[in-house]
Design a protein around this motif. Structure first.
Motif, mmCIF file in Angstrom:
data_model
loop_
_atom_site.group_PDB
_atom_site.id
_atom_site.type_symbol
_atom_site.label_atom_id
_atom_site.label_comp_id
_atom_site.label_asym_id
_atom_site.label_seq_id
_atom_site.Cartn_x
_atom_site.Cartn_y
_atom_site.Cartn_z
ATOM 1 N N PRO A 65 -7.362 -3.876 -2.594
ATOM 2 C CA PRO A 65 -7.207 -3.731 -4.058
ATOM 3 C C PRO A 65 -6.091 -2.741 -4.410
ATOM 4 O O PRO A 65 -5.380 -2.937 -5.402
ATOM 5 N N GLU A 66 -5.951 -1.689 -3.604
ATOM 6 C CA GLU A 66 -4.906 -0.699 -3.869
ATOM 7 C C GLU A 66 -3.510 -1.306 -3.688
ATOM 8 O O GLU A 66 -2.594 -1.035 -4.482
ATOM 9 N N LEU A 67 -3.346 -2.128 -2.654
ATOM 10 C CA LEU A 67 -2.049 -2.767 -2.427
ATOM 11 C C LEU A 67 -1.798 -3.889 -3.430
ATOM 12 O O LEU A 67 -0.648 -4.138 -3.812
ATOM 13 N N ASP A 68 -2.852 -4.583 -3.851
ATOM 14 C CA ASP A 68 -2.693 -5.563 -4.936
ATOM 15 C C ASP A 68 -2.146 -4.865 -6.185
ATOM 16 O O ASP A 68 -1.227 -5.365 -6.852
ATOM 17 N N ALA A 69 -2.720 -3.689 -6.472
ATOM 18 C CA ALA A 69 -2.323 -2.953 -7.672
ATOM 19 C C ALA A 69 -0.883 -2.456 -7.575
ATOM 20 O O ALA A 69 -0.103 -2.563 -8.526
ATOM 21 N N SER A 70 -0.501 -1.923 -6.418
ATOM 22 C CA SER A 70 0.869 -1.405 -6.266
ATOM 23 C C SER A 70 1.890 -2.539 -6.300
ATOM 24 O O SER A 70 2.981 -2.388 -6.870
ATOM 25 N N ALA A 71 1.542 -3.683 -5.718
ATOM 26 C CA ALA A 71 2.454 -4.829 -5.727
ATOM 27 C C ALA A 71 2.637 -5.379 -7.142
ATOM 28 O O ALA A 71 3.745 -5.780 -7.530
ATOM 29 N N LEU A 72 1.569 -5.393 -7.910
ATOM 30 C CA LEU A 72 1.672 -5.880 -9.291
ATOM 31 C C LEU A 72 2.502 -4.918 -10.148
ATOM 32 O O LEU A 72 3.286 -5.365 -11.003
ATOM 33 N N ILE A 73 2.354 -3.633 -9.915
ATOM 34 C CA ILE A 73 3.196 -2.658 -10.620
ATOM 35 C C ILE A 73 4.670 -2.962 -10.364
ATOM 36 O O ILE A 73 5.494 -2.954 -11.286
ATOM 37 N N LYS A 74 4.983 -3.252 -9.107
ATOM 38 C CA LYS A 74 6.376 -3.539 -8.748
ATOM 39 C C LYS A 74 6.863 -4.819 -9.403
ATOM 40 O O LYS A 74 7.986 -4.872 -9.953
ATOM 41 N N ALA A 75 6.071 -5.866 -9.359
ATOM 42 C CA ALA A 75 6.478 -7.148 -9.921
ATOM 43 C C ALA A 75 6.751 -7.025 -11.433
ATOM 44 O O ALA A 75 7.767 -7.519 -11.937
ATOM 45 N N ASN A 76 5.855 -6.357 -12.138
ATOM 46 C CA ASN A 76 6.046 -6.176 -13.579
ATOM 47 C C ASN A 76 7.240 -5.275 -13.873
ATOM 48 O O ASN A 76 7.972 -5.501 -14.847
ATOM 49 N N ASP A 103 6.030 5.422 -3.061
ATOM 50 C CA ASP A 103 5.582 6.046 -4.306
ATOM 51 C C ASP A 103 4.503 5.206 -4.985
ATOM 52 O O ASP A 103 3.511 5.739 -5.500
ATOM 53 N N LEU A 104 4.698 3.891 -4.977
ATOM 54 C CA LEU A 104 3.765 2.997 -5.657
ATOM 55 C C LEU A 104 2.399 2.988 -4.987
ATOM 56 O O LEU A 104 1.368 3.031 -5.667
ATOM 57 N N VAL A 105 2.376 2.919 -3.656
ATOM 58 C CA VAL A 105 1.077 2.897 -2.963
ATOM 59 C C VAL A 105 0.387 4.256 -3.070
ATOM 60 O O VAL A 105 -0.845 4.343 -3.031
ATOM 61 N N THR A 106 1.172 5.306 -3.203
ATOM 62 C CA THR A 106 0.585 6.629 -3.407
ATOM 63 C C THR A 106 -0.077 6.704 -4.777
ATOM 64 O O THR A 106 -1.154 7.282 -4.943
ATOM 65 N N ILE A 107 0.581 6.094 -5.773
ATOM 66 C CA ILE A 107 0.023 6.057 -7.133
ATOM 67 C C ILE A 107 -1.338 5.365 -7.136
ATOM 68 O O ILE A 107 -2.269 5.798 -7.815
ATOM 69 N N LYS A 165 -3.298 5.190 -4.632
ATOM 70 C CA LYS A 165 -4.167 5.902 -3.679
ATOM 71 C C LYS A 165 -4.399 5.129 -2.379
ATOM 72 O O LYS A 165 -5.511 5.163 -1.812
ATOM 73 N N TYR A 166 -3.352 4.458 -1.912
ATOM 74 C CA TYR A 166 -3.430 3.858 -0.576
ATOM 75 C C TYR A 166 -2.699 4.801 0.378
ATOM 76 O O TYR A 166 -1.483 4.951 0.313
ATOM 77 N N SER A 167 -3.460 5.444 1.266
ATOM 78 C CA SER A 167 -2.887 6.384 2.241
ATOM 79 C C SER A 167 -2.500 5.608 3.492
ATOM 80 O O SER A 167 -3.309 4.860 4.045
ATOM 81 N N PHE A 168 -1.267 5.801 3.961
ATOM 82 C CA PHE A 168 -0.758 4.934 5.013
ATOM 83 C C PHE A 168 0.002 5.699 6.096
ATOM 84 O O PHE A 168 0.433 6.837 5.903
ATOM 85 N N VAL A 169 0.157 5.030 7.238
ATOM 86 C CA VAL A 169 1.089 5.494 8.260
ATOM 87 C C VAL A 169 2.257 4.513 8.395
ATOM 88 O O VAL A 169 3.307 4.846 8.932
ATOM 89 N N ARG A 170 2.041 3.294 7.914
ATOM 90 C CA ARG A 170 3.105 2.292 7.901
ATOM 91 C C ARG A 170 2.915 1.404 6.684
ATOM 92 O O ARG A 170 1.785 0.971 6.394
ATOM 93 N N VAL A 171 3.995 1.156 5.970
ATOM 94 C CA VAL A 171 3.917 0.311 4.793
ATOM 95 C C VAL A 171 5.183 -0.537 4.724
ATOM 96 O O VAL A 171 6.255 -0.107 5.169
ATOM 97 N N GLY A 172 5.040 -1.747 4.198
ATOM 98 C CA GLY A 172 6.189 -2.646 4.074
ATOM 99 C C GLY A 172 6.164 -3.358 2.740
ATOM 100 O O GLY A 172 5.107 -3.502 2.102
ATOM 101 N N GLU A 173 7.348 -3.812 2.312
ATOM 102 C CA GLU A 173 7.444 -4.502 1.023
ATOM 103 C C GLU A 173 8.382 -5.699 1.164
ATOM 104 O O GLU A 173 9.511 -5.556 1.616
ATOM 105 N N ASN A 174 7.888 -6.878 0.789
ATOM 106 C CA ASN A 174 8.705 -8.077 0.667
ATOM 107 C C ASN A 174 8.855 -8.421 -0.813
ATOM 108 O O ASN A 174 7.864 -8.421 -1.555
#
Length: 325
Positions: free
Chosen positions: A132-143, A163-167, A169-178
């Protein structure tokens, strides 16, 4: 005589400053505090006479210096940067396709995730769990792409996927964006385009990811009706050992105490040595007071080294985990 009085005043002043500092900063200085009045009284009675036991003084100072050298040779370790993967954005516009010919709803969050996991299954890779956290960050980016009319991983106000995944609250060691923008007619159409792009394909098939989120937005981009699709991939922070940043803060605080106390103790020792060189008697109470201060100082150094070593071990474990992902 004037020199002796001058030196006595210097020693008295330094000792009072050191004592007051310890009273303010630690509860473990009782020995020095309780003996302060006695020692100051002893300072005033300095006269020519026999030498004090300097070996005790030198041994204490030498022990502390060795510990400081150990600390200096092993500084606070640096935590490796978390891994962020962002291949160049993908734009697909089919010539001749009218604005009204894109079916709003043809590309969906559920469908894009299912198709992503289908592509991974073809290579015997485990499916990604919807976050759900990554769904939310991805939607922020798309909009954000449509609202601000840009198509880059970094927004006009400087925000990136981390920055978006931090907003959200998804804590990560690796993150990617397509990123994809265009007239995709279905989830299959979208994933086919991503899979035909080496960088996006690598993100989709990366075995290090465990979670996924999708953001889909429809709207006008530079005068054309399009769909914007965003995939956010993640490996949670819990995958690697914890690092207690409070330990680092404690080390820095202890180092600050050492930096504050070192000059006073150095001057005090030099003054005692100078008095001895001139043949002036140094009361043992002065030596004992100095040694008590050194013991407390030594305790701070030991505490600093212990916390520094614990923190560095945590950093090493985290960095090793990250490099083995």
């Amino acid at each position: 005589m004037k020199t002796r009085v001058f030196l006595i005043n210097i020693i008295t002043l330094i000792f009072v400053v050191v004592s007051l500092y310890f009273i303010k900063t630690t509860n473990t200085i009782d020995v020095v505090v309780k003996g302060k009045d006695t020692v100051i009284s002893g300072l005033k009675s300095v006269v020519l006479g026999d030498s004090a036991d300097t070996k005790k003084l030198q041994d204490a100072a030498s022990s502390t210096q060795k510990k400081l050298n150990k600390f200096a040779s092993q500084p606070i370790a640096k935590q490796a940067e978390k891994q962020i993967v962002t291949p160049d954005p993908l734009q697909q516009i089919k010539k001749g396709l009218g604005l009204s010919e894109i079916d709003k709803g043809a590309v969906t969050v559920t469908g894009a995730i299912e198709r992503t996991n289908y592509e991974r299954s073809k290579y015997s890779l485990p499916g990604l769990a919807e976050s759900p956290e990554l769904d939310a960050s991805a939607l922020i980016k798309a909009n954000d792409i449509l609202n601000k009319q840009y198509f880059e991983h970094t927004s006009p106000d400087g925000k990136t996927v981390s920055d978006l995944v931090t907003i959200t609250k998804y804590s990560f060691v690796r993150v990617g964006e397509n990123l994809a923008l265009g007239d995709f007619s279905s989830n299959v159409d979208l994933l086919t385009a991503w899979m035909n792009s080496p960088g996006h394909r690598a993100n989709i098939l990366d075995k290090r990811y465990e979670d996924i989120g999708i953001g889909i937005a429809y709207g006008n981009y530079q005068g054309r009706y399009v769909v914007v699709a965003v995939q956010h991939f993640g490996r949670p922070r819990s995958s690697c050992p914890n690092v207690d940043e409070q330990l680092k803060n404690k080390v820095l605080s202890l180092q600050s105490k050492i930096d504050d106390l070192s000059p006073s103790l150095d001057v005090l020792k030099s003054t005692i040595d100078l008095m001895r060189t001139k043949g002036e008697y140094v009361d043992n109470k002065i030596i004992d007071a100095y040694n008590s201060s050194v013991e407390q100082y030594d305790s701070i150094v030991n505490d600093l080294i212990s916390n520094r070593d614990t923190y560095n071990a945590q950093i090493k474990a985290f960095n090793t985990c990250l490099s083995n992902l």
